[in-house]
Design a protein around this motif. Structure first.
Motif, PDB file in Angstrom:
ATOM      1  N   SER A 191       0.833  -1.424   0.033  1.00 26.97           N
ATOM      2  CA  SER A 191      -0.008  -0.020  -0.125  1.00 26.97           C
ATOM      3  C   SER A 191       0.797   1.205   0.087  1.00 26.97           C
ATOM      4  O   SER A 191       1.947   1.233   0.763  1.00 26.97           O
ATOM      5  CB  SER A 191      -0.990   0.003   1.224  1.00 26.97           C
ATOM      6  OG  SER A 191      -1.514   1.162   1.329  1.00 26.97           O
ATOM      7  N   TYR A 192       0.294   2.110  -0.780  1.00 27.84           N
ATOM      8  CA  TYR A 192       0.946   3.623  -0.825  1.00 27.84           C
ATOM      9  C   TYR A 192       0.522   4.614   0.247  1.00 27.84           C
ATOM     10  O   TYR A 192       0.762   5.657   0.286  1.00 27.84           O
ATOM     11  CB  TYR A 192       0.804   4.188  -2.160  1.00 27.84           C
ATOM     12  CG  TYR A 192      -0.539   4.214  -2.784  1.00 27.84           C
ATOM     13  CD1 TYR A 192      -1.373   4.722  -2.384  1.00 27.84           C
ATOM     14  CD2 TYR A 192      -0.612   3.138  -3.819  1.00 27.84           C
ATOM     15  CE1 TYR A 192      -2.725   4.705  -3.096  1.00 27.84           C
ATOM     16  CE2 TYR A 192      -1.947   2.997  -4.520  1.00 27.84           C
ATOM     17  CZ  TYR A 192      -2.824   3.660  -4.047  1.00 27.84           C
ATOM     18  OH  TYR A 192      -4.024   3.490  -4.800  1.00 27.84           O
ATOM     19  N   MET A 193      -0.436   3.971   1.033  1.00 31.92           N
ATOM     20  CA  MET A 193      -1.255   4.859   2.020  1.00 31.92           C
ATOM     21  C   MET A 193      -0.797   4.600   3.432  1.00 31.92           C
ATOM     22  O   MET A 193      -0.944   5.219   4.382  1.00 31.92           O
ATOM     23  CB  MET A 193      -2.702   4.294   2.090  1.00 31.92           C
ATOM     24  CG  MET A 193      -3.297   4.533   0.543  1.00 31.92           C
ATOM     25  SD  MET A 193      -3.277   6.356   0.160  1.00 31.92           S
ATOM     26  CE  MET A 193      -4.475   7.138   1.224  1.00 31.92           C
ATOM     27  N   ALA A 229      -0.137  16.679 -12.749  1.00 29.07           N
ATOM     28  CA  ALA A 229      -0.291  15.263 -12.368  1.00 29.07           C
ATOM     29  C   ALA A 229      -0.473  15.011 -10.839  1.00 29.07           C
ATOM     30  O   ALA A 229      -1.471  14.308 -10.372  1.00 29.07           O
ATOM     31  CB  ALA A 229       0.983  14.375 -12.654  1.00 29.07           C
ATOM     32  N   LEU A 230      -0.245  15.844 -10.021  1.00 25.70           N
ATOM     33  CA  LEU A 230      -0.521  15.693  -8.578  1.00 25.70           C
ATOM     34  C   LEU A 230      -2.079  16.229  -8.161  1.00 25.70           C
ATOM     35  O   LEU A 230      -2.552  15.729  -7.213  1.00 25.70           O
ATOM     36  CB  LEU A 230       0.469  16.749  -7.656  1.00 25.70           C
ATOM     37  CG  LEU A 230       1.816  16.272  -7.778  1.00 25.70           C
ATOM     38  CD1 LEU A 230       2.694  17.181  -6.945  1.00 25.70           C
ATOM     39  CD2 LEU A 230       2.125  14.828  -7.267  1.00 25.70           C
ATOM     40  N   HIS A 253      -4.163   8.569  -6.782  1.00 29.04           N
ATOM     41  CA  HIS A 253      -3.130   8.887  -6.062  1.00 29.04           C
ATOM     42  C   HIS A 253      -1.836   8.820  -6.921  1.00 29.04           C
ATOM     43  O   HIS A 253      -1.826   7.920  -7.909  1.00 29.04           O
ATOM     44  CB  HIS A 253      -2.990   7.764  -5.134  1.00 29.04           C
ATOM     45  CG  HIS A 253      -2.152   7.983  -3.949  1.00 29.04           C
ATOM     46  ND1 HIS A 253      -0.703   7.955  -4.408  1.00 29.04           N
ATOM     47  CD2 HIS A 253      -2.035   8.236  -2.548  1.00 29.04           C
ATOM     48  CE1 HIS A 253       0.065   8.281  -3.003  1.00 29.04           C
ATOM     49  NE2 HIS A 253      -0.798   8.475  -2.115  1.00 29.04           N
ATOM     50  N   PRO A 254      -0.977   9.622  -6.745  1.00 26.63           N
ATOM     51  CA  PRO A 254       0.097   9.730  -7.588  1.00 26.63           C
ATOM     52  C   PRO A 254       1.115   8.487  -7.606  1.00 26.63           C
ATOM     53  O   PRO A 254       1.621   8.261  -8.598  1.00 26.63           O
ATOM     54  CB  PRO A 254       0.982  11.010  -7.369  1.00 26.63           C
ATOM     55  CG  PRO A 254       0.266  11.246  -5.722  1.00 26.63           C
ATOM     56  CD  PRO A 254      -0.867  10.775  -5.807  1.00 26.63           C
ATOM     57  N   ALA A 255       1.094   7.693  -6.566  1.00 28.70           N
ATOM     58  CA  ALA A 255       1.978   6.565  -6.561  1.00 28.70           C
ATOM     59  C   ALA A 255       1.349   5.372  -6.922  1.00 28.70           C
ATOM     60  O   ALA A 255       1.907   4.316  -7.113  1.00 28.70           O
ATOM     61  CB  ALA A 255       2.387   6.603  -5.119  1.00 28.70           C
ATOM     62  N   ILE A 284       8.330   9.723  -5.691  1.00 25.94           N
ATOM     63  CA  ILE A 284       7.333   9.702  -6.735  1.00 25.94           C
ATOM     64  C   ILE A 284       6.805  11.014  -6.750  1.00 25.94           C
ATOM     65  O   ILE A 284       6.545  11.897  -7.941  1.00 25.94           O
ATOM     66  CB  ILE A 284       6.438   8.620  -6.607  1.00 25.94           C
ATOM     67  CG1 ILE A 284       6.950   7.319  -6.823  1.00 25.94           C
ATOM     68  CG2 ILE A 284       5.283   8.729  -7.899  1.00 25.94           C
ATOM     69  CD1 ILE A 284       6.308   6.049  -6.466  1.00 25.94           C
ATOM     70  N   ARG A 285       6.300  11.629  -5.574  1.00 23.78           N
ATOM     71  CA  ARG A 285       5.402  12.876  -5.606  1.00 23.78           C
ATOM     72  C   ARG A 285       6.549  13.890  -6.321  1.00 23.78           C
ATOM     73  O   ARG A 285       6.228  14.889  -6.986  1.00 23.78           O
ATOM     74  CB  ARG A 285       5.211  13.385  -4.263  1.00 23.78           C
ATOM     75  CG  ARG A 285       3.845  12.535  -3.687  1.00 23.78           C
ATOM     76  CD  ARG A 285       3.513  12.991  -2.413  1.00 23.78           C
ATOM     77  NE  ARG A 285       2.422  12.408  -1.937  1.00 23.78           N
ATOM     78  CZ  ARG A 285       0.874  12.707  -2.050  1.00 23.78           C
ATOM     79  NH1 ARG A 285       0.826  13.614  -2.819  1.00 23.78           N
ATOM     80  NH2 ARG A 285      -0.102  12.103  -1.513  1.00 23.78           N
TER      81      ARG A 285
END
Length: 310
Positions: free
Chosen positions: A116-118, A194-195, A200-202, A186-187
Motif C-alpha cells: 500500500s502507498y497509504m 499530475a498531483l 493517487h500519484p503513486a 514519486i511525488r
C-alpha cells in the motif's frame, strides 16, 4: 491480521464454472477461500484443489474450508506451476479452473507487507515471503532504464522517465527503505498538474513495482498456456483480471485457443492441422453490477472471461 477478502463476481463465477457434484475443480488463487467455499459446497464425491503462493492466505483458507477438508487439497505454489501441481497430485485433467488475479484486499490492507502507498512499511510487496526478490531490491538495485521500462509498461505511467530518474538520485544519497519514502520520491518527480489528478500519484508506480516483484504477467501467460490443455471436454476456465495488461494476456490466449487454424488466408486448405481447443463463452467480459460495486468499490475494475473446453 485476519485474512478476510471479499470475493469479486462470486455468483457469476459459480454460474460460469457449471459445477458438477462429482467433478474436480482447481482454484488457482485461493485467497481467503471465498470462491472456493462456494465451489466445495456443491461437491459430493468431487474434489477441490486450492492453490496460493501466500502462506497467510492458505492458513486462512484452511480454517474457512475446515468443514469440507475431506474433499479439499491445499497446495502452496504459484499458479504458473499448474502442470507440476497436477502432476504431483497424479491428476491428468480437471473439470473447471478459476483464477482471480492480482493482489487481494488483505494483502493491500496489511500495511506491514508494503503493498500500500497509504501506509508506511518496509518496501516488500512479495506475495510469497519466501521469494528472494522484494520491492526494496527493485527500487534500490535495478538500473534506471529498467525502472523506467517497468513503470511505463506495467504501470502505464507517463511520467516514468522522471520518476526513474528521481529514484536513482534519491538512492544515490541513501537506500529507499519504506513505502512512504518511495511515495515522497514519486511525488517529487511529478509535475503539479499530475498531483492534482483524482488518482493517487503513486498508484501506477506501486502497481508496476508489485507486478515486477511477483513476475505477475509472465505467471498469467504461463498459466493460460497450461490451463487449457488440462481441462476435460466440457470443462470451464474462468479468469478474473483487474487491469488491462492481465486482461489482454487472458483475452489473446483465449482467442488463440478458440481460433484453431493459423494458416494464411490465401492457403486453399489447412496445412497446420490446428483445431479449436475451446469455445469462448464471454464475447465481452462480465463486470460487476451496481449492487456489488456499492458493497465493494474495489470490484470496479474486475473483468471475468470464461471459456469451455471442446
Amino acid at each position: 491480521m485476519e485474512f478476510h477478502h471479499v470475493s469479486v463476481l462470486l455468483d457469476e463465477c459459480i454460474e460460469a464454472l457449471d459445477i458438477r457434484p462429482d467433478g474436480i475443480y482447481l482454484d488457482g488463487t485461493l485467497g481467503g477461500a471465498g470462491h472456493s467455499s462456494e465451489i466445495v459446497k456443491r461437491l459430493t464425491t468431487g474434489r477441490l484443489i486450492g492453490v496460493d503462493r501466500d502462506p497467510v492466505a492458505l492458513n486462512a483458507a484452511k480454517e474457512r474450508l475446515a468443514p469440507y477438508m475431506d474433499r479439499v487439497t491445499l497446495v502452496h505454489s504459484n499458479f504458473r506451476e499448474l502442470d507440476a501441481i497436477l502432476r504431483d497430485l497424479q491428476i491428468d485433467k480437471v473439470d473447471g479452473m478459476l483464477f482471480d488475479l492480482g493482489v487481494s484486499s488483505p494483502q493491500l490492507d496489511d500495511g506491514s507487507r508494503g503493498f500500500s502507498y497509504m501506509t508506511d512499511a518496509p518496501l516488500d510487496m512479495r506475495m510469497n515471503a519466501e521469494d528472494n526478490l522484494s520491492a526494496y531490491d527493485v527500487v534500490n538495485t535495478w538500473p534506471r532504464e529498467e525502472l523506467r521500462r517497468i513503470l511505463f509498461e506495467f504501470g502505464e505511467e507517463r511520467y516514468a522517465p522522471l520518476i526513474a530518474a528521481a529514484i536513482e538520485r534519491r538512492r544515490g544519497e541513501k537506500p529507499i527503505e519504506s513505502t512512504l519514502e518511495l511515495v515522497d520520491v514519486i511525488r517529487s518527480a511529478m509535475p503539479p498538474q499530475a498531483l492534482r489528478e483524482k488518482q493517487h500519484p503513486a498508484k501506477r508506480s506501486f502497481q508496476a513495482i508489485r507486478i515486477a516483484v511477483n513476475d505477475e504477467l509472465a505467471s498469467v501467460s504461463d498459466m493460460m498456456h497450461s490451463a487449457i490443455p488440462r481441462l476435460n471436454p466440457g470443462g470451464r476456465l474462468a479468469v478474473i483480471t483487474f487491469h488491462s495488461l492481465e486482461d489482454r494476456i487472458v483475452k489473446n490466449a483465449m482467442q488463440e485457443a478458440a481460433k484453431g487454424c493459423v494458416c494464411p488466408p490465401e492457403f486453399p486448405v489447412c496445412v497446420c492441422g490446428k483445431k479449436p481447443q475451446i469455445k469462448n463463452l464471454t464475447r465481452k467480459p462480465v463486470v460487476s453490477g451496481k449492487e456489488e460495486l456499492d458493497r465493494n468499490p474495489r470490484a470496479r475494475s474486475a473483468k471475468l472471461r470464461v471459456a469451455q473446453k471442446l
